[in-house]
Design an enzyme around this catalytic site. Structure first.
Site, PDB file in Angstrom:
ATOM      1  N   MET A  38      35.223  47.509  44.990  1.00 27.95           N
ATOM      2  CA  MET A  38      35.150  47.014  43.432  1.00 27.95           C
ATOM      3  C   MET A  38      36.522  46.614  43.097  1.00 27.95           C
ATOM      4  SD  MET A  38      34.528  49.530  40.595  1.00 27.95           S
ATOM      5  CE  MET A  38      35.219  48.823  39.419  1.00 27.95           C
ATOM      6  N   ASP A  40      37.768  43.541  39.743  1.00 29.57           N
ATOM      7  CA  ASP A  40      37.914  43.529  38.106  1.00 29.57           C
ATOM      8  C   ASP A  40      36.383  43.785  37.612  1.00 29.57           C
ATOM      9  OD1 ASP A  40      39.584  41.684  39.495  1.00 29.57           O
ATOM     10  OD2 ASP A  40      38.711  40.011  38.589  1.00 29.57           O
ATOM     11  N   GLN A  56      33.429  43.011  40.086  1.00 31.38           N
ATOM     12  CA  GLN A  56      33.665  42.347  41.260  1.00 31.38           C
ATOM     13  C   GLN A  56      33.418  43.192  42.500  1.00 31.38           C
ATOM     14  OE1 GLN A  56      35.095  38.677  42.010  1.00 31.38           O
ATOM     15  NE2 GLN A  56      33.233  39.037  40.564  1.00 31.38           N
ATOM     16  N   PHE A  99      32.837  35.033  41.448  1.00 29.97           N
ATOM     17  CA  PHE A  99      34.299  35.324  41.322  1.00 29.97           C
ATOM     18  C   PHE A  99      33.916  35.734  39.638  1.00 29.97           C
ATOM     19  CE2 PHE A  99      37.717  33.963  44.057  1.00 29.97           C
ATOM     20  CZ  PHE A  99      37.325  34.521  45.209  1.00 29.97           C
ATOM     21  N   ARG A 160      39.452  29.631  37.221  1.00 33.86           N
ATOM     22  CA  ARG A 160      38.369  30.489  37.447  1.00 33.86           C
ATOM     23  C   ARG A 160      38.475  31.502  36.169  1.00 33.86           C
ATOM     24  NH1 ARG A 160      41.941  31.322  41.541  1.00 33.86           N
ATOM     25  NH2 ARG A 160      43.343  33.234  41.480  1.00 33.86           N
ATOM     26  N   ASP A 161      37.336  32.745  36.175  1.00 34.11           N
ATOM     27  CA  ASP A 161      37.045  33.625  35.239  1.00 34.11           C
ATOM     28  C   ASP A 161      36.977  33.230  33.893  1.00 34.11           C
ATOM     29  OD1 ASP A 161      38.380  34.819  37.823  1.00 34.11           O
ATOM     30  OD2 ASP A 161      40.258  35.224  36.857  1.00 34.11           O
ATOM     31  N   GLU A 214      45.040  34.590  35.566  1.00 33.01           N
ATOM     32  CA  GLU A 214      43.714  34.907  35.766  1.00 33.01           C
ATOM     33  C   GLU A 214      43.059  35.788  34.792  1.00 33.01           C
ATOM     34  OE1 GLU A 214      43.460  35.521  40.572  1.00 33.01           O
ATOM     35  OE2 GLU A 214      44.604  37.526  39.523  1.00 33.01           O
ATOM     36  N   TRP A 288      46.077  44.715  43.547  1.00 38.00           N
ATOM     37  CA  TRP A 288      46.275  44.052  44.943  1.00 38.00           C
ATOM     38  C   TRP A 288      47.378  44.593  45.746  1.00 38.00           C
ATOM     39  CZ3 TRP A 288      41.827  41.978  45.655  1.00 38.00           C
ATOM     40  CH2 TRP A 288      41.170  41.225  44.660  1.00 38.00           C
TER      41      TRP A 288
HETATM   42  C1  FRU Z   1      41.523  38.783  39.708  1.00 34.87           C
HETATM   43  C2  FRU Z   1      40.729  37.944  40.639  1.00 34.87           C
HETATM   44  C3  FRU Z   1      40.113  36.807  39.571  1.00 34.87           C
HETATM   45  C4  FRU Z   1      39.113  36.313  40.718  1.00 34.87           C
HETATM   46  C5  FRU Z   1      38.658  37.778  41.363  1.00 34.87           C
HETATM   47  C6  FRU Z   1      38.022  37.440  42.774  1.00 34.87           C
HETATM   48  O1  FRU Z   1      41.865  40.278  40.192  1.00 34.87           O
HETATM   49  O2  FRU Z   1      41.655  37.339  41.630  1.00 34.87           O
HETATM   50  O3  FRU Z   1      41.124  35.854  39.528  1.00 34.87           O
HETATM   51  O4  FRU Z   1      37.971  35.961  39.995  1.00 34.87           O
HETATM   52  O5  FRU Z   1      39.650  38.547  41.270  1.00 34.87           O
HETATM   53  O6  FRU Z   1      37.697  38.982  43.168  1.00 34.87           O
END
Ligand code: FRU
Length: 480
Positions: A38, A40, A56, A99, A160-161, A214, A288
């Site tokens: 997992m 976000d 996620q 995402f 995104r997001d 993000e 990350w």
């Molecule tokens: C942030 C991210 C988001 C994206 C997701 C993909 O950690 O990079 O921008 O939507 O993770 O898993």
């Protein structure tokens, strides 16, 4: 139908993997996936008496990939009920992943907004989509998806997001993006949550705050607004926030002060709950860049403990452990007034197999002449040595993980601003994490540490003078 089949297949995969999860490093009082990967938190929302959290999730592996939305709910942020996976890639527009995004409640239904992604011509096409549920468990994708099919000129491929909220009977959506080396938040408006009109750039980096923003979150707090973004392209990578005002007529967020929402290495993609009375925040408690030893145990990732955001009387953002955390205490091991004169004092040994630990240290500044004091946490195996230190003159709280196996080693500091003579510091130690915080502008530090030997020996120290403190130590409830 295709979507429900994809969801069921993913649920079966996770259910089978649970038996292969090695419990050694499992956390006690943090949310973590039943198995596999997992990242976000997504769609944090209060709905029908529960706090729902999505996340996620890769239901096929302990590595990142093939993003789905996992789902769980809780009433107290401590006992979580895992629910079936909510979103799975199933359509052309989201065939390579669902995402991150957010959730709102409208007319009794729960609406999830997410970014559908698909690979095309060597890049990832990113579009904004919706899925709706009336039971809070099964989600149907909107047949009109994608609701926003392309990025405006001011954005770029990174788009995104979506973060949706409401103000003055309109809906707003903030989408994370970036172009020309500057992270941006793009703003949309809607009357019905289906048709979205582009308003413009609500906020952007000053050139030093990351190339892509993000996971934006934008919300009212007191009589101000707060913007939160998770930037790519900064070193180190830290979640940023700004306190400011939202000019809805102009579609602009006007920041007046910026800061880092947490000073540690394992805090990312923070989001707050929609629909809750308090501003409760969760973040992905990993990064990350961090090593992830639990991947060898068939799982990866967790949420931070819940934190409440408030503005103090000077308009500064304070981040506090949510009050519910007191419910996680199983037994108080210590409550003592300690006076140390340039020395150390051993505290009860913590066995991280039986639960997490909370330490509250209330330091009397007037009676403390030591310029440097704090806690040293060593494991009985002699490999781990983590320091939670306080530099009393500079009022700096720091976490030193330079001798912590399986972590991003470093020294991470936060500036404190105590209101009076007493300074209170919180420390939460779980099987493979540590979170510390105190009074001050978002003064918290989060890190993953992985003691190989689960017995941790805490020791309080004072250097170069006298330290006076009340120390309370609780063992927290073991995971059920
Ligand atoms: C942030 C991210 C988001 C994206 C997701 C993909 O950690 O990079 O921008 O939507 O993770 O898993």
């Amino acid at each position: 139908m295709r979507h429900q089949e994809a969801v069921q297949r993913a649920n079966r995969s996770v259910a089978q993997a649970v038996a292969a999860v090695d419990p050694t490093l499992r956390l006690h009082c943090h949310f973590q996936p039943p198995a596999y990967w997992m990242n976000d938190p997504n769609g944090l929302v209060y709905y029908q008496g529960y706090y729902h959290a999505f996340y996620q999730h890769n239901p096929y592996s302990p590595q990142w990939g093939c993003m789905h939305w996992g789902h769980a709910r809780t009433k107290d942020f401590l006992t979580w009920e895992h629910l079936p996976i909510a979103l799975a890639p199933s359509e052309t527009y989201d065939r390579d992943g669902c995402f991150s995004g957010s959730a709102v409640v409208a007319h009794g239904a729960l609406h999830l907004f997410y970014t559908g992604v698909r690979q095309s011509g060597g890049h990832l096409v990113q579009v904004q989509c919706r899925a709706v549920s009336t039971d809070g468990i099964h989600f149907a994708k909107d047949p009109r998806n994608p609701l926003i099919a392309g990025c405006p000129l001011e954005g770029a491929g990174d788009f995104r997001d979506p973060r949706v909220w409401t103000h003055d009977s309109s809906w707003y959506m903030a989408v994370g993006s970036g172009s020309a080396g500057r992270g941006k938040v793009l703003l949309y408006r809607s009357a019905d949550l289906a048709k979205w009109q582009y308003v413009g750039i609500a906020a952007e980096s000053d050139g030093s705050q990351g190339t892509v923003w993000e996971c934006p979150d934008l919300f009212p707090l007191g009589d101000r607004h707060v913007l939160v973004v998770s930037p790519m392209g900064t070193n180190p990578r830290r979640v940023l926030y700004a306190v400011g005002d939202m000019d809805y007529a102009a579609g602009k967020f006007i920041p007046d002060s910026w800061g880092e929402l947490d000073k540690g290495p394992d805090f990312y993609a923070a989001q707050t709950f929609f629909g809750a009375e308090r501003r409760i925040m969760l973040a992905w408690m990993q990064a990350w860049e961090s090593p992830v030893p639990s991947q060898d145990h068939n799982w990866a990732g967790a949420f931070t403990l819940p934190r409440e955001l408030v503005l103090d009387s000077c308009g500064q953002l304070q981040v506090r452990p949510a009050v519910e955390l007191a419910l996680s205490r199983a037994e108080r091991l210590m409550d003592a007034e300690l006076t140390l004169d340039s020395g150390t004092c051993l505290l009860p040994v913590c066995d991280l197999r039986t639960g997490g630990y909370e330490v509250r240290l209330r330091i009397g500044l007037a009676g403390t002449s030591a310029p440097h004091m704090g806690l040293i946490l060593s494991d009985a195996g002699g490999e781990l040595r983590v320091v939670v230190g306080l530099r009393c003159e500079d009022l700096e709280l720091y976490l030193d993980t330079t001798r912590a196996p399986g972590s991003q080693c470093g020294i991470y500091a936060a500036e404190l601003q105590p209101a009076g003579d007493e300074l209170e510091i919180w420390i939460f130690l779980d099987r493979c994490s540590i979170e510390i915080s105190g009074p001050g502008k978002a003064a918290s530090v989060t890190a993953r540490v992985h003691p190989r030997c689960p017995q941790v020996v805490p020791e309080m120290f004072a250097e170069g003078g006298m330290a006076k403190a009340n120390l309370q130590l609780w063992i927290l409830k073991a995971r059920s």
